[in-house]
Design a protein around this motif. Structure first.
Motif, short mmCIF file in Angstrom:
data_model
loop_
_atom_site.label_atom_id
_atom_site.label_comp_id
_atom_site.label_asym_id
_atom_site.label_seq_id
_atom_site.Cartn_x
_atom_site.Cartn_y
_atom_site.Cartn_z
N SER A 1 5.70 54.41 -80.31
CA SER A 1 5.18 53.71 -79.34
C SER A 1 5.34 54.70 -77.97
CB SER A 1 7.23 53.36 -78.86
OG SER A 1 8.14 54.83 -79.50
N THR B 1 -2.10 39.40 -83.93
CA THR B 1 -0.53 39.12 -84.05
C THR B 1 -0.05 40.53 -84.38
OG1 THR B 1 0.20 37.64 -84.80
CG2 THR B 1 -1.43 38.43 -86.81
N GLY B 2 0.85 40.20 -83.95
CA GLY B 2 2.29 40.96 -84.21
C GLY B 2 2.25 42.30 -83.55
N GLY B 3 3.54 43.10 -83.63
CA GLY B 3 4.19 43.56 -82.27
C GLY B 3 3.23 44.52 -80.95
N GLY C 1 -0.41 46.93 -87.28
CA GLY C 1 1.30 46.92 -87.24
C GLY C 1 1.71 48.20 -88.13
N GLN D 1 1.66 42.34 -78.88
CA GLN D 1 1.75 41.99 -77.79
C GLN D 1 2.07 42.86 -76.98
OE1 GLN D 1 4.96 39.86 -79.88
NE2 GLN D 1 4.49 38.50 -81.11
N LYS D 2 2.46 44.72 -77.36
CA LYS D 2 2.98 45.09 -76.30
C LYS D 2 1.73 45.71 -75.67
CE LYS D 2 7.13 47.04 -79.38
NZ LYS D 2 6.60 45.89 -80.18
N PRO E 1 7.35 35.22 -81.52
CA PRO E 1 7.87 36.75 -82.17
C PRO E 1 7.99 36.13 -83.42
CG PRO E 1 9.78 35.19 -80.86
CD PRO E 1 8.24 34.70 -80.92
N THR E 2 7.88 34.91 -84.28
CA THR E 2 7.84 35.10 -85.93
C THR E 2 6.71 33.77 -85.87
OG1 THR E 2 9.24 33.40 -85.94
CG2 THR E 2 10.58 34.90 -86.07
N ASN F 1 9.90 45.41 -91.10
CA ASN F 1 10.50 44.48 -91.11
C ASN F 1 10.51 43.21 -92.18
OD1 ASN F 1 11.70 45.29 -89.14
ND2 ASN F 1 9.97 44.62 -87.93
N THR G 1 2.09 35.17 -78.74
CA THR G 1 2.98 35.88 -78.45
C THR G 1 4.27 35.63 -79.38
OG1 THR G 1 3.29 34.33 -76.70
CG2 THR G 1 2.27 36.28 -76.96
N ARG H 1 11.63 38.66 -92.22
CA ARG H 1 12.26 38.05 -91.51
C ARG H 1 12.27 36.24 -92.38
NH1 ARG H 1 9.07 40.42 -88.79
NH2 ARG H 1 9.91 41.14 -86.47
#
Length: 339
Positions: free
Chosen positions: A224, A269-271, A144, A274-275, A310-311, A21, A308, A23
Motif C-alpha cells: 500500500s 480483477t482484485g483490489g 492480490g 482497482q487501486k 467489490p464482490t 479475505n 470494479t 466473503r
C-alpha cells in the motif's frame, strides 16, 4: 456428474475464499439478490468451519441447504489446501457440522471467470481500445495475495470456465533495465514466477530489487505504501516499481490473451488492479500487452477491462447457482453430498 443436470437446493451458501479475505452470502432463491455478510479476515479464524458458523450462520435465521464455495487453490481430493492461507477445506466435515446436504467447491478464479458474463458495463473500467466479441473467449487475471488466472470459453451456447495455476508460469527480463533489476529479485526455488512479481508481495519484491539495482535504501515496506507513493510520484523508486509492475502485468496479460484467443476481452480483477487504475492507464500496460509481434494487430483489437465490482466472484457464483445450465462447470470430484 455435471451440476448443470442436477441443480442445488435453496437456500444456497456462496463463498469466495482468498488468501487474506473470505466473503460469504446466502442466495435465498433464484430471483433474490444474495444476502451478504461482513468480510471475514481468514487470519481471525482457525478454520473455515468456525468462520462460516460465526460470521454467517450465527448472524441469520436462514439455514442453507447447499453451498458453492470458491477457494484460492487447486481442488483435489477431500482435503483442499488453500495456496496462501492456513485453512483446509474438508467438505464432508462441513456437511456434517453445518447441516448442509450438498457442497460444490470451485477454484476462486473459476468464480471470477463466471463473473465476467454476469457483470454489467457499470462494473468495468476500460484500459485502452478494442471491442469485445459477445461470444469470444475471455481471460481473467488478478494480482492480490497471490496471482490468479482463469479462462472462459463459449461452446455450444454455454460458458465453460477453465481454472488453472497460470500465476505460477515463468516471467523473465526483456528490456535492458529488466536485466539490471531482475538479478535482485527474490526467487522461489531458483526461479522467478509471475506471482513473484504480480501480487502484493511481488510489488515489494520489485521495489526492493529496484533499490538494490541503484544501490539505494528502500523507504517503504508494504504494497500500500509503495502503491500510494508510486501513484503520487512521491518516490522515484516506487514510481519505477509500479511501472515495472504494470508492464510485466501487461506482458503476461498479452501472453494469456494469445493462448486463449481472448476476443471477448481480458479482465483484471482484485483490489490491487482497482487501486492502480491510473497506472494501468498511463500507456505502459497497454504497450506491453500489444507488443507481441507478429500479432500486434490482433492484440490491439482485444479490449482490457478492470473489474470494479467489490464482490465480483460472489456475483459469478450466484449467477452459476441460479442457472447452472448456462455454464459448463464440471463437478466430478468437486461435489459432495450428505447421506
Amino acid at each position: 456428474m455435471s451440476i448443470q443436470n442436477d441443480v442445488l437446493s435453496f437456500p444456497i451458501l456462496i463463498g469466495d475464499i482468498g488468501g487474506t479475505n473470505a466473503r460469504f452470502a446466502i442466495l435465498v432463491d433464484s430471483y433474490a439478490e444474495p444476502k451478504a455478510f461482513p468480510v471475514v479476515q481468514t487470519a481471525d479464524y482457525a478454520t473455515i468451519d468456525e468462520a462460516i458458523q460465526a460470521a454467517v450462520l450465527d448472524r441469520t435465521s436462514l439455514q442453507p441447504r447447499s453451498a458453492v464455495l470458491a477457494v484460492a487453490g487447486p481442488v483435489d481430493g477431500d482435503e483442499i489446501d488453500l495456496t496462501n492461507c492456513d485453512w483446509v477445506v474438508r467438505p464432508r466435515k462441513l456437511i456434517s457440522e453445518l447441516g448442509l446436504s450438498d457442497i460444490v467447491i470451485l477454484n476462486d478464479f473459476e468464480a471470477q471467470a463466471l463473473a465476467v458474463v454476469a457483470l454489467g458495463e457499470e462494473h468495468l473500467e476500460r484500459i485502452g481500445s478494442g471491442i469485445a466479441e459477445e461470444a469470444g473467449s475471455r481471460v481473467v487475471l488478478g494480482p492480490g495475495t497471490g496471482l490468479g488466472v482463469a479462462g472462459l470459453v463459449n461452446s455450444r451456447r454455454i460458458w465453460i470456465p477453465v481454472p488453472g495455476e497460470g500465476g505460477h508460469v515463468d516471467l523473465g527480463p526483456r528490456s535492458p533495465r529488466d536485466f539490471q533489476v531482475f538479478p535482485h529479485l527474490e526467487p522461489i526455488e531458483g526461479r522467478i514466477s509471475a506471482e513473484q512479481l504480480l501480487c502484493g508481495r511481488g510489488l515489494v519484491n520489485i521495489y526492493r530489487a529496484v533499490a538494490k539495482a541503484d544501490d539505494k535504501e528502500p523507504a517503504f515496506s508494504t504494497p500500500s505504501e509503495i502503491t500510494a507513493a508510486g501513484l503520487e510520484g512521491a518516490d522515484p523508486i516506487a514510481v519505477e516499481s509500479l511501472d515495472i509492475f504494470v508492464t510485466c502485468l501487461g506482458r503476461l496479460a498479452g501472453d494469456l490473451a494469445l493462448i486463449f484467443m481472448s476476443r471477448g476481452g481480458v479482465y483484471l480483477t482484485g483490489g490491487i488492479a482497482q487501486k492502480i487504475v491510473p497506472a494501468l492507464k498511463n500507456g505502459k500496460f497497454r504497450a506491453a500487452f500489444e507488443d507481441k509481434a507478429p500479432h500486434r494487430a490482433l492484440l490491439s483489437a482485444m479490449p482490457v477491462f478492470v473489474i470494479t465490482h467489490p464482490t465480483a466472484a460472489l456475483t459469478g457464483i450466484a449467477a452459476y447457482a441460479r442457472t447452472p445450465a448456462r455454464f459448463g462447470v464440471e463437478t466430478a470430484g468437486r461435489r459432495w453430498r450428505g447421506a
